[in-house]
Design a protein around this motif. Structure first.
Motif, mmCIF file in Angstrom:
data_model
loop_
_atom_site.group_PDB
_atom_site.id
_atom_site.type_symbol
_atom_site.label_atom_id
_atom_site.label_comp_id
_atom_site.label_asym_id
_atom_site.label_seq_id
_atom_site.Cartn_x
_atom_site.Cartn_y
_atom_site.Cartn_z
ATOM 1 N N ALA A 23 0.742 -0.928 -0.116
ATOM 2 C CA ALA A 23 -0.025 -0.028 0.131
ATOM 3 C C ALA A 23 0.840 1.537 0.062
ATOM 4 N N PRO A 24 0.290 2.302 -0.468
ATOM 5 C CA PRO A 24 1.217 3.605 -0.553
ATOM 6 C C PRO A 24 1.649 3.881 0.836
ATOM 7 N N GLY A 25 2.979 4.127 0.923
ATOM 8 C CA GLY A 25 3.745 4.410 2.211
ATOM 9 C C GLY A 25 3.915 3.484 3.041
ATOM 10 N N LYS A 26 3.524 2.145 2.829
ATOM 11 C CA LYS A 26 3.664 0.837 3.550
ATOM 12 C C LYS A 26 4.604 0.135 2.980
ATOM 13 N N GLU A 27 5.171 -0.742 3.804
ATOM 14 C CA GLU A 27 6.294 -1.977 3.485
ATOM 15 C C GLU A 27 5.487 -2.878 2.656
ATOM 16 N N ARG A 28 6.077 -3.951 1.729
ATOM 17 C CA ARG A 28 5.294 -4.812 1.137
ATOM 18 C C ARG A 28 4.961 -5.825 2.162
ATOM 19 N N GLU A 29 3.770 -6.583 2.112
ATOM 20 C CA GLU A 29 3.495 -7.467 3.195
ATOM 21 C C GLU A 29 2.758 -8.725 2.260
ATOM 22 N N TRP A 30 3.047 -9.732 3.219
ATOM 23 C CA TRP A 30 2.752 -11.079 2.655
ATOM 24 C C TRP A 30 0.984 -10.928 2.665
ATOM 25 N N VAL A 31 0.255 -11.885 1.478
ATOM 26 C CA VAL A 31 -1.029 -11.852 1.637
ATOM 27 C C VAL A 31 -1.393 -13.683 1.809
ATOM 28 N N ALA A 32 -0.838 -14.477 0.846
ATOM 29 C CA ALA A 32 -1.249 -15.604 0.695
ATOM 30 C C ALA A 32 -0.258 -16.472 -0.055
ATOM 31 N N THR A 33 -0.337 -17.820 0.422
ATOM 32 C CA THR A 33 0.842 -18.672 -0.151
ATOM 33 C C THR A 33 -0.083 -19.989 -0.366
#
Length: 115
Positions: free
Chosen positions: A40-50
């Motif tokens: 998201a804008p201004g945020k770090e990349r985050e894991w969603v699903a695997t």
């Protein structure tokens, strides 16, 4: 050259649904652990699903019960079905895997949840 290519993003209203797709060129996805991440804008990349090669799935808590990761071995595609979308799901979504000890990312697809 091995590439991951995401598609399916767009603008959707809160409560709506989208299905993201991840395709590949230069390799096969069917025998790999495949994941979706988002940033998201201004945020770090985050894991969603695997999803594992055997179909075992895991989800981040914020999307559990709303998102479904799946794979199609015939078409060699990985999908992320997103339902009950919220404004906080707005982000660039990335497909991810590891091949020969190299981390592969797609270029990302934008998902915007807004009325």
């Amino acid at each position: 050259q091995v590439q991951l290519v995401e598609s399916g993003g767009g603008l959707v209203q809160p409560g709506g649904s989208l299905r993201l797709s991840c395709a590949t060129s230069g390799t096969t996805l069917s025998n790999k652990l495949m994941s979706w991440y988002r940033q998201a804008p201004g945020k770090e990349r985050e894991w969603v699903a695997t999803i594992s090669p055997f179909g075992t799935t895991a989800y981040a808590e914020p999307v559990k019960g709303r998102f479904t990761i799946s794979r199609d071995s015939v078409d060699d595609m990985v999908y992320l079905q997103m339902s009950s979308l919220k404004s906080e799901d707005t982000a660039v979504y990335y497909c991810h895997t590891i091949q020969s000890s190299s981390i592969l990312w797609g270029q990302g697809t934008q998902v915007t949840v807004s009325s």
